[in-house]
Design a protein around this motif. Structure first.
Motif, PDB file in Angstrom:
ATOM      1  N   ASN A   1       0.849  -1.227  -0.086  1.00 31.82           N
ATOM      2  CA  ASN A   1      -0.103  -0.006  -0.001  1.00 31.82           C
ATOM      3  C   ASN A   1       0.822   1.294   0.020  1.00 31.82           C
ATOM      4  OD1 ASN A   1      -2.200  -1.724   0.062  1.00 31.82           O
ATOM      5  ND2 ASN A   1      -2.757  -1.384   2.404  1.00 31.82           N
ATOM      6  N   SER A   2       1.998   1.242   0.588  1.00 32.39           N
ATOM      7  CA  SER A   2       2.791   2.343   0.542  1.00 32.39           C
ATOM      8  C   SER A   2       3.582   2.724  -0.601  1.00 32.39           C
ATOM      9  CB  SER A   2       3.818   2.622   1.957  1.00 32.39           C
ATOM     10  OG  SER A   2       4.791   1.461   1.515  1.00 32.39           O
TER      11      SER A   2
ATOM     12  N   ASP B   1       0.866   4.155  -2.776  1.00 38.51           N
ATOM     13  CA  ASP B   1       0.662   5.477  -2.714  1.00 38.51           C
ATOM     14  C   ASP B   1       1.880   6.639  -3.072  1.00 38.51           C
ATOM     15  OD1 ASP B   1      -1.765   5.047  -1.550  1.00 38.51           O
ATOM     16  OD2 ASP B   1      -1.141   5.186   0.612  1.00 38.51           O
ATOM     17  N   SER B   2       2.962   5.767  -2.707  1.00 37.53           N
ATOM     18  CA  SER B   2       4.111   6.826  -2.896  1.00 37.53           C
ATOM     19  C   SER B   2       4.338   7.094  -4.339  1.00 37.53           C
ATOM     20  CB  SER B   2       5.466   6.436  -2.110  1.00 37.53           C
ATOM     21  OG  SER B   2       5.950   5.067  -2.734  1.00 37.53           O
TER      22      SER B   2
ATOM     23  N   PRO C   1      -4.854   2.103  -7.413  1.00 38.84           N
ATOM     24  CA  PRO C   1      -4.315   0.795  -6.767  1.00 38.84           C
ATOM     25  C   PRO C   1      -4.894  -0.330  -7.489  1.00 38.84           C
ATOM     26  CG  PRO C   1      -5.505   2.460  -5.280  1.00 38.84           C
ATOM     27  CD  PRO C   1      -5.045   3.251  -6.297  1.00 38.84           C
TER      28      PRO C   1
ATOM     29  N   HIS D   1      -7.770  -1.198   0.384  1.00 38.16           N
ATOM     30  CA  HIS D   1      -6.603  -0.210  -0.420  1.00 38.16           C
ATOM     31  C   HIS D   1      -7.037   0.112  -1.836  1.00 38.16           C
ATOM     32  CE1 HIS D   1      -3.600   3.028   0.185  1.00 38.16           C
ATOM     33  NE2 HIS D   1      -3.239   2.673  -0.641  1.00 38.16           N
TER      34      HIS D   1
END
Ligand code: C2E
Ligand code: MG
Ligand code: MG
Ligand code: MG
Length: 289
Positions: free
Chosen positions: A134-135, A138-139, A144, A173
């Motif tokens: 998930n990170s 996001d980054s 997703p 997510h």
């Protein structure tokens, strides 16, 4: 060109070498040391095709190691080593980041594709898979839903609860989850029904019997696949047939209503650049769709 083709096109790591401890150690050291930094590792992308339209809707990311002395190494000859040597988490995060960057580039270019990435059961066992995935999503600013995690059911589920919660986390997510290699070895219909997944990938060992010359086997495998496809679709999940190599196998998959297909007949694993060329030709580019 050699590195885009895989097994048959280049020097392949022999089983004798693999079994030698000295070579195992050297590989592990190189993997720990320079292999990631020196770009010896590379992700290839194998097309996944919607069978009803023949449009390429995505790809599976498959790792290769272009070793300076040993030539092209296939994942089966080093993923296990990385797992044994406690290197799989950094390797897995390297893979997710590489694939994520490619996905971000394709998203930016308006290519409407999903990419599947294989995840090691040990990454689940470490408990950090969902947060890592998930990170990274996001980054890198990835939508997703463009990312699909492929989880090989047979070898993965030591701690089913831990896997379950991490899959839930990834799906909450917005990313998707596929059960990989279904029908190879031990596969459970109960798990298919209860695991939080979106896609079922039918293993090539099943696909490849769909046009078997042994009629009895062919009928048995067709009946089995048909049942699995029906159950999977009734559960609201999609199906992908892996390892499609012949027209007969393809037609059989179409007949039983399999949603997507993957295999040498439909496309070999190729570089990201080669895959972009395919996308430009096939209507998955949203500007032309
Ligand atoms: P998989 O996830 O089931 O990947 C599909 C494998 O089938 C790939 O082998 C692909 O090249 C091969 N394949 C595709 N179409 C055909 C076909 O028509 N006929 C045949 N005979 N084979 C076909 P590959 O690339 O050698 O990967 C083997 C396994 O290694 C993968 O199986 C996956 O479990 C693992 N793997 C590959 N890349 C990664 C990775 O980045 N991370 C992790 N953890 N595992 C990986
Ligand atoms: Mg896979
Ligand atoms: Mg598979
Ligand atoms: Mg496999």
């Amino acid at each position: 060109a050699a590195k885009s083709l895989g097994r048959s096109s280049h020097q392949v790591f022999s089983p004798e070498l693999r079994d030698s401890n000295r070579n195992r150690l050297e590989l592990v050291e190189r993997l720990r040391g320079v292999a990631m930094a020196e770009h010896e590792l590379e992700m290839l992308y194998q097309p996944i095709v919607e069978l009803s339209t023949r449009i390429v809707v995505g790809a599976e990311a498959l790792i290769r190691w272009n070793h300076p002395e040993l030539g092209l190494l296939m994942p089966d000859s080093f993923i296990g080593l990385a797992e044994d040597a406690d290197l799989i988490i950094p390797l897995s995060n390297w893979i997710l980041t590489q694939v994520g960057r490619t996905l971000a580039a394709w998203q930016y270019k308006d290519f409407n594709v999903q990419v599947g990435v294989n995840v090691s059961p040990l990454h689940f066992a470490a408990g950090t898979l969902a947060t890592d995935v998930n990170s990274i999503v996001d980054s890198l600013g990835i939508e997703p839903g463009r990312l699909v995690l492929e989880l090989a059911e047979s070898k993965s589920l030591h701690d089913v609860d831990a896997v379950y919660y991490q899959l839930m986390d990834v799906r909450r997510h917005g990313s998707l989850v596929a059960i990989d290699d279904f029908g190879s070895g031990f596969s459970s219909l109960e798990r298919l029904a209860t695991l939080p997944v979106d896609i079922l990938k039918i293993d090539k060992s099943l696909t490849q019997h769909l046009d078997s010359k042994d009629l009895q086997r062919r009928r048995a495998m067709t009946a089995l696949c048909k049942a699995v496809v029906e159950v999977t679709h009734d559960l609201g999940k999609d199906t992908v047939a892996e390892g499609i190599e012949t027209i007969d196998q393809l037609e059989s998959c179409v007949d039983m209503g399999v949603t997507f297909g993957q295999g040498h007949l439909l496309g070999l694993p190729m570089t990201a650049t080669q895959f972009e060329t395919i996308l430009l030709q096939n209507g998955a580019h949203s500007a032309s769709a």
